[in-house]
Write a protein that holds these residues in place. Structure first.
Motif, mmCIF file in Angstrom:
data_model
loop_
_atom_site.group_PDB
_atom_site.id
_atom_site.type_symbol
_atom_site.label_atom_id
_atom_site.label_comp_id
_atom_site.label_asym_id
_atom_site.label_seq_id
_atom_site.Cartn_x
_atom_site.Cartn_y
_atom_site.Cartn_z
ATOM 1 N N GLN A 193 5.753 48.946 63.132
ATOM 2 C CA GLN A 193 6.774 48.413 62.479
ATOM 3 C C GLN A 193 6.262 47.697 61.389
ATOM 4 O O GLN A 193 7.002 47.811 60.307
ATOM 5 N N LEU A 194 4.903 47.599 61.106
ATOM 6 C CA LEU A 194 4.262 47.165 59.973
ATOM 7 C C LEU A 194 4.233 48.133 58.761
ATOM 8 O O LEU A 194 4.762 47.688 57.603
ATOM 9 N N LEU A 195 4.211 49.506 59.200
ATOM 10 C CA LEU A 195 4.351 50.426 58.032
ATOM 11 C C LEU A 195 5.705 50.579 57.623
ATOM 12 O O LEU A 195 6.146 51.199 56.443
ATOM 13 N N LEU A 427 10.498 38.013 44.240
ATOM 14 C CA LEU A 427 9.981 37.978 45.548
ATOM 15 C C LEU A 427 9.632 36.412 46.054
ATOM 16 O O LEU A 427 9.859 36.118 47.249
ATOM 17 N N GLU A 428 8.848 35.785 45.133
ATOM 18 C CA GLU A 428 8.629 34.397 45.659
ATOM 19 C C GLU A 428 9.839 33.415 46.085
ATOM 20 O O GLU A 428 9.843 32.828 47.196
ATOM 21 N N MET A 429 10.755 33.738 45.291
ATOM 22 C CA MET A 429 12.053 33.038 45.520
ATOM 23 C C MET A 429 12.714 33.253 46.987
ATOM 24 O O MET A 429 13.055 32.447 47.962
ATOM 25 N N ALA A 430 12.215 34.632 47.407
ATOM 26 C CA ALA A 430 13.174 35.077 48.792
ATOM 27 C C ALA A 430 12.095 34.769 49.847
ATOM 28 O O ALA A 430 12.553 34.358 50.766
ATOM 29 N N LEU A 431 10.493 34.913 49.554
ATOM 30 C CA LEU A 431 9.914 34.868 50.768
ATOM 31 C C LEU A 431 9.278 33.468 50.721
ATOM 32 O O LEU A 431 8.631 33.059 51.878
ATOM 33 N N GLY A 432 8.809 32.951 49.710
ATOM 34 C CA GLY A 432 7.831 31.688 49.811
ATOM 35 C C GLY A 432 6.387 32.200 49.547
ATOM 36 O O GLY A 432 6.091 33.209 49.844
ATOM 37 N N LYS A 433 5.468 31.122 49.029
ATOM 38 C CA LYS A 433 4.200 31.504 48.766
ATOM 39 C C LYS A 433 3.387 31.908 50.120
ATOM 40 O O LYS A 433 2.525 32.889 50.098
ATOM 41 N N ALA A 435 4.375 33.160 52.898
ATOM 42 C CA ALA A 435 4.549 34.573 53.378
ATOM 43 C C ALA A 435 3.953 35.670 52.541
ATOM 44 O O ALA A 435 3.390 36.921 53.250
ATOM 45 N N ILE A 436 3.987 35.489 51.006
ATOM 46 C CA ILE A 436 3.335 36.496 50.392
ATOM 47 C C ILE A 436 1.825 36.546 50.476
ATOM 48 O O ILE A 436 1.340 37.605 50.528
ATOM 49 N N ALA A 437 1.476 35.247 50.609
ATOM 50 C CA ALA A 437 -0.212 35.359 50.672
ATOM 51 C C ALA A 437 -0.538 36.119 52.127
ATOM 52 O O ALA A 437 -1.482 36.854 52.144
ATOM 53 N N ILE A 438 0.220 35.824 53.022
ATOM 54 C CA ILE A 438 -0.307 36.474 54.393
ATOM 55 C C ILE A 438 -0.031 38.078 54.180
ATOM 56 O O ILE A 438 -0.737 38.945 54.543
ATOM 57 N N GLN A 439 1.098 38.425 53.452
ATOM 58 C CA GLN A 439 1.424 40.092 52.999
ATOM 59 C C GLN A 439 0.269 40.613 52.470
ATOM 60 O O GLN A 439 -0.412 41.605 52.450
ATOM 61 N N GLN A 440 -0.464 39.715 51.415
ATOM 62 C CA GLN A 440 -1.444 40.198 50.423
ATOM 63 C C GLN A 440 -2.656 40.328 51.393
ATOM 64 O O GLN A 440 -3.567 41.169 51.140
ATOM 65 N N GLY A 441 -2.917 39.350 52.476
ATOM 66 C CA GLY A 441 -3.987 39.377 53.163
ATOM 67 C C GLY A 441 -4.077 40.852 54.068
ATOM 68 O O GLY A 441 -4.793 41.650 54.230
ATOM 69 N N LYS A 457 5.676 46.305 45.456
ATOM 70 C CA LYS A 457 5.941 45.376 46.656
ATOM 71 C C LYS A 457 5.666 43.989 46.654
ATOM 72 O O LYS A 457 6.471 43.084 46.650
ATOM 73 N N PHE A 458 4.497 43.810 46.680
ATOM 74 C CA PHE A 458 3.746 42.208 46.380
ATOM 75 C C PHE A 458 2.793 42.498 45.423
ATOM 76 O O PHE A 458 2.001 43.300 45.115
ATOM 77 N N PRO A 459 2.759 41.109 44.480
ATOM 78 C CA PRO A 459 1.712 41.034 43.601
ATOM 79 C C PRO A 459 0.364 41.299 44.109
ATOM 80 O O PRO A 459 0.098 40.859 45.213
ATOM 81 N N ALA A 460 -0.497 41.807 43.214
ATOM 82 C CA ALA A 460 -1.895 41.881 43.851
ATOM 83 C C ALA A 460 -2.504 40.577 44.037
ATOM 84 O O ALA A 460 -2.246 39.544 43.231
ATOM 85 N N ALA A 461 -3.368 40.415 44.934
ATOM 86 C CA ALA A 461 -3.915 39.012 45.466
ATOM 87 C C ALA A 461 -4.867 38.701 44.178
ATOM 88 O O ALA A 461 -5.512 39.363 43.777
#
Ligand SMILES: Cc1cc2nc3c(=O)[nH]c(=O)nc-3n(C[C@H](O)[C@H](O)[C@H](O)COP(=O)(O)OP(=O)(O)OC[C@H]3O[C@@H](n4cnc5c(N)ncnc54)[C@H](O)[C@@H]3O)c2cc1C
Lengths: 461, 440
Positions: A193-195, A427-433, A435-441, A457-461
């Protein structure tokens, strides 16, 4: 530029004719179904998982960015190679490997065209429900990478509901297998599901195990007309509360109806505020008929002025022809369109449409609204002329407002097309900081060098 | 530069139309070449973008660019499916005209298109060696001895494409005027195609006879010249225009009700004369009038009250839609109806009947592997019907299907629908003759 010695190496893996770099080839792989363009340095078309793995290994060693690509029908510019480097064209992975009738599971390669796969299983009395409107020109791999949905999602769910396992190649070239034929499986984290919906940023999907169903034998389709948009929206919930789950409930607003009518002359009610196309299906004819009767009754109770049930396949096709022609009809009206893809809770549909109309008036650009009302997935399409910088500027403002509105109503930026590059600003408006940080991880774990579909999909970390 | 380039492409879509290509990719699903090579560059969507890049001065005509435009089968499947109404196949054909004008051409092209196609007599002489080869028993001998096995596969395939040739071209033996059998109801001018005259003569003979049987007075002008399609396919639009003017002057004075052809390709070109000459002040109107009269044989027969034959042909028959009939002329139903008129015929529809067979004129010569690959899909669909006969109304398709049935071992006879109809009429006559001779 990719060094000649690397090109030689790639040619040795996939064959000379499958490494493309002529000016014509680079242009041909510079676009998808958006208006964005950027040329890659090279296009490589492997034929199977093993070749993908070897190609990835070379790219990883040489630090070459890799952008996976199916049939380029994506609507978020997620397969545009802005980073240059390599387009990894996956259309040659086009074998259906196995259809296990007993378990109702199929193993397919990522480049199989979705409609071809559906036709093959349907000939055997089986059914693969996910049906993005792009089924004829998109691949299973692309559908998985975007977690594609479609009109049938209301009853049958989206692509992720049908993927039991994956074979994928990591940026390093390692082969990852997830899931399996067992229907229930909670062993470890759910990497399958992650993929799903990862838009080619975590791994290259090469094979999938797909769940099948028995093919529904009977279908009834109706076109329901409303003079009030709210009545149409209310009908959706009322039907579901009656215990009937139609296969589809598709909505078209007045602008959509008028645009299609102008182009196709199908005899649609141009004075209506909205139309719903509702379909019931199943394996028992009586049940399907009864469900359609319930649908018709509930629709009338909610204020429908006309319920037209198709009496033949020809009539049914005619009803669908209108819905399927929405996108092209729009293109005939104005040179460009930006098809958005917001998703809101079902109950918020009327409010969402009202606000979109207000935004359209405020910026003085036509916005048509249609979509999969049954699951709250709306496609507001902004019609404009990209050559006019002022119009383009207004389009950008409109997009921002529409996304803000969707999030405010408890919804989200995209129901099926994905984030790609086009939706990243929101993206940040929809997900919050957080969630984005976890996804970048997570991205870092899969792709430590950041080489796979960078900047998507997400900004580079 | 961009401006000059734009002027070179007469029907280059306006910028509006380019922008209108929403790049949805739907055309890829219908493109026989893309579906075989799976390479975006070969598909219609890329062609639209590439032509645009050329017009804007961003891309030059390279050998690869030329090859892409020539690889297109011009089957028009992309034209038909494009939801926005863009015609990528037309764009490729127009690019061929630009290439013809602006880039040095292979030396062979001029003799072939100017010296060969416009001259019926030269064409007829050219098949002589082939004719001798067949008539002197060399063909049978060569096949028996397996000499052909020594040839490269491409030559073998080509050898199998050509049916048994007539001893003399039909143009030379067919009377210029054939009276109707019975009452005269229609005045028909028959446009005899090059292939029909030299290779598929039996078919056009059948066509003429079937028309006469159904109340037609048939005129077949002997000076008829090539319809122009081969030249059009190779980008020589000026030659197409001069052939069109010649044929118009030849046919219009006959004052026919209709101009009939049994070749899908000729039909599609003749129906376009109006469009091709629309800027010619002297010919525009005449060309329009000419084109308005053109009918494919099945289209014509089904529009008049033809008499069903009583002779039987017991066979399972399927039908392949030639691109130049189904899309270029929108003739889909009539050939099927014609076949269904024949007693004994069990008609079976094949899957993807309108998918190109891969012939597209000379693809078997110029793009052998693609042509064969596209044909494989067709032959598999033919095989699945279990048909004994596959009918189709285009000589190019007929040759390609014959080649394919040999190459892929599919046991079918390839015919023009009109041949079966004529056979049924002849059987009817034979039956009557039988009955009268036994005195019953
Ligand atoms: C007319 C039209 C209608 C559409 N209708 C719908 C609809 O109803 N529902 C819907 O959900 N979408 C719809 N779409 C969007 C799009 O077609 C789908 O999202 C589709 O799934 C994309 O598949 P593709 O093979 O064309 O992928 P591409 O466009 O080539 O790629 C899309 C993304 O997937 C990635 N990707 C592709 N293949 C792989 C792989 N094997 N491994 C890893 N990553 C990969 C790419 O990197 C990119 O990020 C529509 C698009 C069009 C043009």
């Amino acid at each position: 530029m990719i060094e000649p010695r690397v090109v030689k190496e790639l040619e040795a893996v996939v064959g000379k004719e499958h490494v493309l770099s002529s000016p014509e080839d680079l242009i041909a792989y510079s676009y998808d179904s958006t208006f964005e363009e950027h040329k890659p340095d090279i296009v490589v078309s492997p034929a199977n998982t093993e070749e993908v793995s070897q190609v990835m290994r070379i790219a990883y060693r040489e630090n070459i960015p890799v952008v996976p690509r199916g049939m380029g029908s994506g609507l978020a510019a997620a397969s545009i190679p802005y980073s240059g480097g390599m387009v990894l064209n996956l259309t040659r992975l086009n074998r259906i490997l196995e259809i296990d009738q007993e378990n109702m599971i199929a193993a397919v390669e990522a480049g199989v065209v979705t409609a071809d796969f559906q036709a093959t299983v349907e000939e055997m009395g089986l059914f693969y429900p996910p049906d993005p409107s792009s089924i004829k020109h998109s691949t299973i791999g692309g559908n998985i990478a975007c977690n594609a949905g479609g009109p049938r999602c209301l009853k049958y769910g989206v692509t992720s509901d049908y993927v039991l396992g994956l074979t994928a190649v990591l940026p390093s070239g390692e082969i990852l297998k997830t899931g399996g034929k067992a229907i229930k499986n909670v062993t470890g984290l759910n990497l399958t599901q992650l993929l799903l919906g990862s838009e080619g940023t975590l791994a290259v999907i090469t094979e999938a195990l797909l769940r099948l169903m028995p093919k529904p034998k009977y279908t009834r389709t109706a076109m329901v007309t409303y003079m009030q948009l709210d009545d149409a929206a209310r009908t959706v919930n009322a039907i579901l509360l009656e215990g009937v789950v139609p296969a589809t409930i598709e909505l078209m607003d007045d602008t959509t109806i008028n645009t299609i009518e102008e182009y196709l002359h199908l005899g649609l009610p141009t004075d209506a505020a909205a139309i719903l196309i509702i379909e019931t299906d199943g394996s028992d004819e009586q049940t399907v008929l009864r469900e359609m009767e319930t649908v018709a009754r509930v629709a009338r109770e909610c204020g429908a002025t006309d319920v037209k049930v198709a009496q033949s396949d020809a009539e049914r096709n005619e009803l669908w022809r209108g819905r399927r022609s929405v996108s092209p009809s729009l293109a005939r009206r104005r040179p460009n369109k930006l098809g958005e893809d917001i998703s809101v809770p079902r109950s918020a549909i009327p409010e969402a449409i009202r606000r979109i109309k207000a935004i359209s008036a405020k910026y003085n650009l036509p916005i048509v609204v249609f979509g999969h009302a049954g699951d709250g997935n709306l496609h507001p399409n902004i019609l404009f002329d990209k050559r006019d910088p002022d119009e383009w500027h207004r389009v950008e403002q409109i997009s921002g407002e529409i996304f803000g509105m969707a999030v405010e109503l408890g919804g989200t930026l995209t129901g099926e097309h994905g984030v790609g590059v086009l939706k990243q600003p929101y993206l940040e408006m929809a997900l919050g900081k957080t969630a984005i940080a976890i996804q970048q991880g997570i991205k870092k774990v899969f792709d430590p060098k950041g080489l796979l579909n960078p900047g998507k999909k997400f900004p580079a970390a | 530069m961009a401006q000059r380039r734009r002027e070179n492409i007469p029907h280059l879509p306006t910028e509006e139309q380019y922008l209108n290509c929403i790049r949805c990719g739907l055309c890829l699903s219908a493109c026989p070449i893309y579906r075989e090579t799976l390479r975006e560059t070969d598909g219609p969507r890329a062609h639209v973008v590439l032509v645009r890049k050329y017009a804007e001065g961003e891309l030059d005509i390279s050998p690869e660019f030329v090859d892409l435009m020539y690889k297109c089968l011009d089957c028009e499947a992309c034209n038909a499916i494009c939801p926005v109404g863009i015609r990528p196949a037309d764009l490729a054909m127009e690019m061929r005209q630009v290439i013809h004008k602006t880039t040095p051409q292979p030396w062979l092209k001029k003799p072939i298109f100017h010296g060969y196609f416009p001259h019926p007599l030269i064409q007829e002489l050219s098949v002589l060696p082939l004719l001798l080869y067949q008539r002197l028993g060399l063909q049978t001998l060569a096949r028996k001895l397996g000499i052909l096995k020594l040839l490269p596969r491409q030559l073998q395939d080509m050898e199998h494409m050509v049916p048994e040739l007539p001893a003399r071209s039909l143009r030379q033996v067919l009377p210029e005027e054939i009276p109707p059998m019975g009452e005269e109801k229609h005045r028909v001018a028959f446009f005899l195609g090059c292939f029909q005259s030299t290779i598929f003569a039996q078919e056009s003979e059948a066509t003429v006879r079937v028309m006469a049987r159904n109340g037609c007075r048939v005129f077949t002008p002997k000076q008829v010249k090539c319809c122009g399609m081969p030249a059009a396919g190779y980008g020589d639009i000026d030659l197409v225009k001069s052939l069109a003017r010649f044929n118009i002057d030849l046919f219009l004075p006959l004052n026919p009700d209709v101009i009939v052809t049994d070749c899908a390709t000729c039909g599609s070109t003749l129906k376009h004369y109006g469009e091709i000459l629309k800027d010619d002040p002297e010919y525009a109107q005449k060309a329009e009038a000419f084109s308005a009269k053109v009918r494919d044989i099945s289209e014509f027969l089904m529009s008049i009250d033809i008499r069903a034959p009583r002779g039987e042909i017991r066979a399972r028959v399927t039908y392949h839609d030639p691109c130049h009939l189904v899309r270029a002329q929108k003739v889909r139903k009539q050939p099927r109806d014609l076949l269904k008129l024949i007693p004994g015929v069990e008609f079976v529809e094949m899957k993807e009947s309108d998918w190109c067979c891969g012939s597209a004129g000379t693809q078997i010569l110029t793009h052998y592997h693609n042509s064969l690959a596209v044909n494989r899909r067709k032959m598999e669909n033919v095989r699945a019907t279990g048909a004994d006969i596959v009918a189709t109304g285009c000589p190019g398709c007929q040759m390609q299907l014959t080649m394919g049935s040999n190459h892929y071992n599919v046991n079918v006879r390839v015919v023009h629908p009109i041949q079966l109809l004529e056979e049924a009429y002849r059987r009817e006559e034979a039956q009557i003759a039988d009955e009268t001779s036994t005195g019953e």
